[in-house]
Structure formats: C-alpha cells, structure tokens
Design a protein around this motif. Structure first.
Motif, short mmCIF file in Angstrom:
data_model
loop_
_atom_site.label_atom_id
_atom_site.label_comp_id
_atom_site.label_asym_id
_atom_site.label_seq_id
_atom_site.Cartn_x
_atom_site.Cartn_y
_atom_site.Cartn_z
N ALA A 9 16.00 -8.13 -2.75
CA ALA A 9 16.03 -7.20 -1.62
C ALA A 9 16.65 -5.86 -2.03
CB ALA A 9 16.83 -7.81 -0.47
N LEU A 10 17.72 -5.93 -2.88
CA LEU A 10 18.37 -4.71 -3.35
C LEU A 10 17.43 -3.89 -4.23
CD1 LEU A 10 20.90 -2.97 -3.58
CD2 LEU A 10 21.63 -4.40 -5.50
N VAL A 11 16.72 -4.57 -5.11
CA VAL A 11 15.77 -3.89 -5.99
C VAL A 11 14.67 -3.22 -5.17
CG1 VAL A 11 14.00 -4.21 -7.75
CG2 VAL A 11 16.22 -5.31 -8.01
N ALA A 12 14.15 -3.98 -4.17
CA ALA A 12 13.10 -3.43 -3.33
C ALA A 12 13.56 -2.21 -2.57
CB ALA A 12 12.61 -4.50 -2.36
N ALA A 13 14.81 -2.26 -2.09
CA ALA A 13 15.36 -1.12 -1.35
C ALA A 13 15.50 0.09 -2.24
CB ALA A 13 16.71 -1.50 -0.76
N CYS A 14 15.93 -0.13 -3.49
CA CYS A 14 16.10 0.98 -4.44
C CYS A 14 14.76 1.62 -4.77
CB CYS A 14 16.77 0.49 -5.73
SG CYS A 14 18.51 0.07 -5.51
N VAL A 15 13.75 0.75 -4.98
CA VAL A 15 12.42 1.25 -5.30
C VAL A 15 11.88 2.08 -4.14
CG1 VAL A 15 10.02 0.60 -5.72
CG2 VAL A 15 11.86 -0.57 -6.93
N ALA A 16 12.06 1.57 -2.93
CA ALA A 16 11.58 2.28 -1.75
C ALA A 16 12.30 3.61 -1.58
CB ALA A 16 11.79 1.42 -0.51
N SER A 17 13.60 3.58 -1.84
CA SER A 17 14.37 4.81 -1.73
C SER A 17 13.93 5.85 -2.73
CB SER A 17 15.87 4.51 -1.91
OG SER A 17 16.62 5.71 -1.92
N PHE A 18 13.67 5.42 -3.99
CA PHE A 18 13.23 6.32 -5.06
C PHE A 18 11.86 6.92 -4.73
CE2 PHE A 18 10.93 7.16 -8.99
CZ PHE A 18 11.81 8.01 -9.62
N ALA A 19 10.96 6.02 -4.18
CA ALA A 19 9.62 6.48 -3.87
C ALA A 19 9.64 7.50 -2.74
CB ALA A 19 8.74 5.28 -3.47
N ALA A 20 10.58 7.34 -1.83
CA ALA A 20 10.65 8.25 -0.69
C ALA A 20 11.31 9.57 -1.03
CB ALA A 20 11.43 7.58 0.45
N SER A 21 12.12 9.60 -2.10
CA SER A 21 12.83 10.83 -2.47
C SER A 21 11.87 11.81 -3.14
CB SER A 21 13.98 10.51 -3.43
OG SER A 21 13.47 10.00 -4.64
N PRO A 22 12.13 13.12 -3.02
CA PRO A 22 11.24 14.11 -3.63
C PRO A 22 11.31 14.04 -5.16
CG PRO A 22 13.23 15.17 -2.77
CD PRO A 22 13.26 13.75 -2.29
N ALA A 23 10.17 14.41 -5.83
CA ALA A 23 10.13 14.41 -7.29
C ALA A 23 11.08 15.48 -7.81
CB ALA A 23 8.71 14.71 -7.76
N LEU A 24 11.58 15.24 -9.01
CA LEU A 24 12.46 16.22 -9.63
C LEU A 24 11.72 17.54 -9.79
CD1 LEU A 24 14.17 14.03 -12.38
CD2 LEU A 24 15.15 14.80 -10.21
N ALA A 25 12.36 18.63 -9.45
CA ALA A 25 11.72 19.94 -9.49
C ALA A 25 11.43 20.34 -10.93
CB ALA A 25 12.60 20.98 -8.83
N GLN A 26 10.23 20.89 -11.15
CA GLN A 26 9.89 21.40 -12.47
C GLN A 26 10.60 22.74 -12.68
OE1 GLN A 26 5.53 21.18 -11.70
NE2 GLN A 26 5.45 20.22 -13.72
N THR A 27 10.90 23.04 -13.95
CA THR A 27 11.52 24.32 -14.27
C THR A 27 10.47 25.42 -14.12
OG1 THR A 27 13.00 23.28 -15.85
CG2 THR A 27 12.70 25.66 -16.03
N GLU A 28 10.81 26.46 -13.38
CA GLU A 28 9.90 27.58 -13.19
C GLU A 28 10.31 28.72 -14.13
OE1 GLU A 28 8.84 28.86 -9.34
OE2 GLU A 28 8.91 26.85 -8.45
N ILE A 29 9.32 29.24 -14.85
CA ILE A 29 9.55 30.35 -15.76
C ILE A 29 8.72 31.53 -15.26
CG2 ILE A 29 9.27 31.23 -18.11
CD1 ILE A 29 11.52 29.17 -17.77
N ASN A 30 9.41 32.62 -14.95
CA ASN A 30 8.76 33.81 -14.42
C ASN A 30 8.52 34.84 -15.51
OD1 ASN A 30 8.92 32.73 -11.76
ND2 ASN A 30 11.04 33.45 -11.60
N VAL A 31 7.30 35.35 -15.54
CA VAL A 31 6.89 36.31 -16.57
C VAL A 31 6.37 37.56 -15.88
CG1 VAL A 31 5.51 36.63 -18.66
CG2 VAL A 31 6.09 34.30 -17.90
N VAL A 32 6.71 38.73 -16.40
CA VAL A 32 6.18 39.98 -15.87
C VAL A 32 5.47 40.72 -17.00
CG1 VAL A 32 8.34 41.25 -16.29
CG2 VAL A 32 6.68 42.12 -14.63
N GLY A 33 4.31 41.28 -16.67
CA GLY A 33 3.58 42.00 -17.69
C GLY A 33 2.42 42.78 -17.10
N PHE A 34 1.58 43.31 -17.97
CA PHE A 34 0.43 44.09 -17.53
C PHE A 34 -0.82 43.61 -18.27
CE2 PHE A 34 2.83 46.40 -20.78
CZ PHE A 34 1.88 46.63 -21.76
#
Length: 456
Positions: A9-34
């Motif tokens: 039951a504990l494992v199932a709860a952890c899995v459900a909690s992980f699935a419901a949580s948002p994915a880790l944010a990807q690193t955003e790299i901003n570039v400026v140019g022409f």
C-alpha cells in the motif's frame, strides 16, 4: 493488516504521488541573435520560430529547452549590450563578433572563459577540428571567449569577363597592380560609355562598418597593426611602452588608399554603403570587383539575375601591400556564454551544439557559400559539388594566411572601430580631407587612451 499488505500500500501510494506530481522542469537556455531564416535555419526554420526535429532531439537528449530570440542586427546588438552591462543574465548565450564585441565584453568580465568547458561536451564540439585562426580570433589574453559560427578571410571576387574585355590577364597580386587594374577598368568603362558599372565596390558607411576592411589596408601598407607606436596589440604591451596613437603616422597610407580607391573607383553614395550594398551592387552586375571581404559577393551571386555574374565570377587571393603583407579582412560571427548566466554548463552544451560540425554542415548545405569553420566540410561534397576545388583551396589558404589580430585587441576596440570607420566615411564623402579626418581621429584616440589610464 499484514506487514506485506502495508508495504504494498505504501509503495502504491508513493507511485501514485510521483505520477501526480509535475515533471522536473527542463533547463531553459535563452539565446539572442540576428539572421532569422539565415542563421540556424536548420534548427529554427525559415522564420526563426519553427523548431526542427533535429533541435527537438537535442533538447530531449540533454533535457534542455532552447529559446532563440531573433531581432534585426542593430537591435540584437543593443539587447546584448544592455543585458551584459546591467548584468541581468536574461540571455545565456549572446551573439558577438571578433571585431570588437569579444574583446570589449571579455575585458569587462561579461563573458565566461570557455577553456574549462571544452572537454565537457567533446561529442558536440572538438576545437581540434576547427580552423585554428577562427578560434584565435575569439581568443583574448590567452582565453577563448566565443565559438565561431560563420566566418571568413580576405579575398576578392571579380568579373573575369570584364577583365578579359579590357585586357587584364590575371587578378593583381599587389596593391600597386590593383591600382593599375582599377584605372584600366575605369578608363574602359568610360570609353565604352558605360555609366552604371564601377571598377570596385567596398563599404564606407559611418560607424564600425568599414573598419574591418580598412584596417586590413593599414596592415598591408604598414606591415603591422599600425595604431600605436611600435605596433603593440594588447593593453599590457601598450602600457609597458606607453605607446601613443599613430593615426597620423604609419596608419595613414593604408587609410588613404582605402579612401581614395573608394572615391575614385567606387559607385556614388559609397560613403554610406554597408556590406549589404556591396553584395547587392555586385549581384546587380554594377561592380567589376568586390574586395576585400569576398564573402559578401558569394552572398549575392546565388540570387543574381545577371547571367554574367553567375557565369564569370571568380575568386582571387587578396593582394599584398608594399610591406609584403596581404590586405586583410577577417571576421567570425561568434557566440559566447554570458558571465551572468545561471546555467553556464547547459549554456555551453547548447553553444557546442550550435557550432558543432553537424550543425555547420547543415548550414553549408542550406546557404551554399564556399566558407565553413571546419576543414572536413570544406573538403566534402557539401561544398566540392558546388564550387571548383581550386577556389576552395584558395579560400582555405586565406584562412591560414590571415592574422586575426591585425588590429589591437584592447577593451576599447568597439569605440575605436566606430571612430575609425566614421573618419573614413567622412573622408570618402568629402566632408573632411584625409588629413582633417586623421587629425580628429588622432586627437580623440590620444584623449581616450589617456582617460583609460594607459599612460600613468
């Protein structure tokens, strides 16, 4: 309730909690140019806002999101300047140039030195595979601060049919021969009543525009970067010898030749011409020679509607000045990591990808110019199927023959390039004599160097 049931039951709860949580944010790299639709069209599409599968695959593999912001060249440069000066770090990667931005911004501490990062993404970027002068051009005081995207060395593109018509058997090898050829073309056009074709197209607009080429003339005539007494090219050398500016000295002959050739052999309005005007005039068949930044002719030839431009355009090595040194024109469109980036490692990975051999091969395929930062691409069907081998060999030789530091690498370089180009433009237009323009430049340079503390 059994212990096993509780564990399940504990494992199932952890899995459900992980699935419901948002994915880790990807690193955003901003570039400026022409250059939307030109720079990295293989990654951002024709509009600069369409991520291709190639870029999406990179983002997925490296867990990075690349945000590219394109703007007009002047606007992009201003955005880079403001972001770096204010230390905001809104942009992780900034577009630069080896004719001022790299030198000025690195000296100010605005750019991250890339040496420590070079071995962190060898699968993306291997400096040993790049033409060394293009890296040297982005090296200040022994530190590499930017990687090159598209780059070029000096040379001329000329109309062989016009040379043949007026009895010029080969492209001049010296500036003395060049002056003779220019006069021959001018006289020939006049005798034939041709009033809309000119011997030469160069750039003379006020600001930094002419300085890249003009300083190449100075180097060829003086035989060294003739800005300061004795030819020092670093702040340390200038301070050690307290070398004064010599813009009315050895700098003068190359400057005068550039101005006089523009006046005598260039088209009307050349005092306001940029590289775009050079390109268009040659493409329109209105110039016999484009020099010394030959790459601007190749930018125009594919779109030319003049059959003779497409059929008879030829490349020639840059002629040598009285010193024996060739007229220079050397530049790299570079990208660096902002010192204020909060994600420098990821920023470098994106930079390594943007300048990688694979991406540069795609750029060569799309653009088709006989220029690249990689020898492996220069000698591959990507370019050899488009251009004669002899031409590619000559262009490659122009890279190795170049002295990327043919002007001093000082923190004030951006200001100097602006004042030098403006002085040339003023003299070309006739608003000032050559002596008046150089006297004013000398006075400004002396005051600027003194104010910067070089002579304490």
């Amino acid at each position: 309730m059994s212990i096993h049931f509780k564990q399940r039951a504990l494992v199932a709860a952890c899995v459900a909690s992980f699935a419901a949580s948002p994915a880790l944010a990807q690193t955003e790299i901003n570039v400026v140019g022409f250059g939307a639709g030109f720079a990295w069209a293989d990654l951002f599409g024709a509009t600069g806002a369409e991520k291709t599968q190639k870029l999406l695959d990179f983002e997925k593999e490296h867990d990075i999101v690349v945000n590219m912001e394109f703007a007009d060249e002047d606007v992009a440069r201003q955005k880079v300047l403001l972001d770096l000066v204010n230390g905001t770090g809104d942009y992780d990667l900034v577009m630069l140039g080896s004719d001022g931005a790299v030198q000025t911004f690195s000296a100010a501490g605005y750019l991250e030195a890339l040496g420590p990062y070079l071995e962190t993404a060898p699968d993306l970027f291997d400096p040993a595979k790049v033409y060394p002068p293009f890296l040297e051009a982005n090296t200040v005081a022994g530190e590499l601060y930017a990687l090159p995207y598209y780059s070029f060395g000096a040379g001329a593109v000329y109309r062989k049919d016009l040379f043949d018509k007026y009895g010029i058997s080969e492209f001049p090898k010296t500036t003395e021969e060049m002056a003779t050829a220019l006069q021959t073309l001018k006289d020939g056009f006049a005798a034939d009543g041709i009033t809309d074709v000119y011997p030469l197209t160069m750039r003379g607009a006020p600001g930094e525009e002419p300085s890249l080429d003009l300083n190449g003339f100075v180097y060829a005539y003086a035989g060294y970067p003739a800005w300061f007494e004795g030819g020092p090219t670093t702040p340390e050398e200038i301070k050690a010898s307290k070398a004064q500016p010599i813009f009315t000295g050895d700098f003068k002959e190359g400057f005068s030749t550039f101005v006089n050739w523009s006046r005598e052999y260039g088209p009307p309005g050349i005092a306001g011409h940029t590289w775009v005007d050079m390109m268009n005039l040659y493409a329109q068949g209105k110039a016999a020679i484009l020099f010394p930044s030959a790459i601007n002719a190749f930018a125009g030839i594919p779109s030319s509607e003049v059959p003779e431009v497409k059929e008879f355009s030829a490349f020639a090595p840059s002629p040598a000045g009285p010193s024996g040194k060739v007229v220079q024109s050397f530049w790299t469109f570079s990208v660096g990591v902002s010192a204020f980036s909060k994600n420098k490692q990821e920023a470098y990975e994106v930079l390594a990808f943007l300048t990688s051999e694979d991406v540069m091969r795609d750029f060569a395929e799309v653009i088709g110019w006989p220029y690249t930062t990689y020898p492996s691409i220069m000698h591959s069907p990507t370019l050899t199927d488009k251009w004669p081998t002899e031409m590619l060999d000559q262009i490659e030789a122009s890279f190795y023959d170049a002295d990327p530091h043919y002007f001093p690498y000082i923190p004030e370089l951006t200001e100097f390039m602006d004042h030098i180009g403006t002085a040339a433009s003023s003299a070309i237009s006739g608003a000032q004599t050559i002596d008046e323009a150089l006297d004013e430049l000398q006075s400004w340079a002396t005051e600027r160097m003194d104010r910067a503390g070089y002579y304490k």
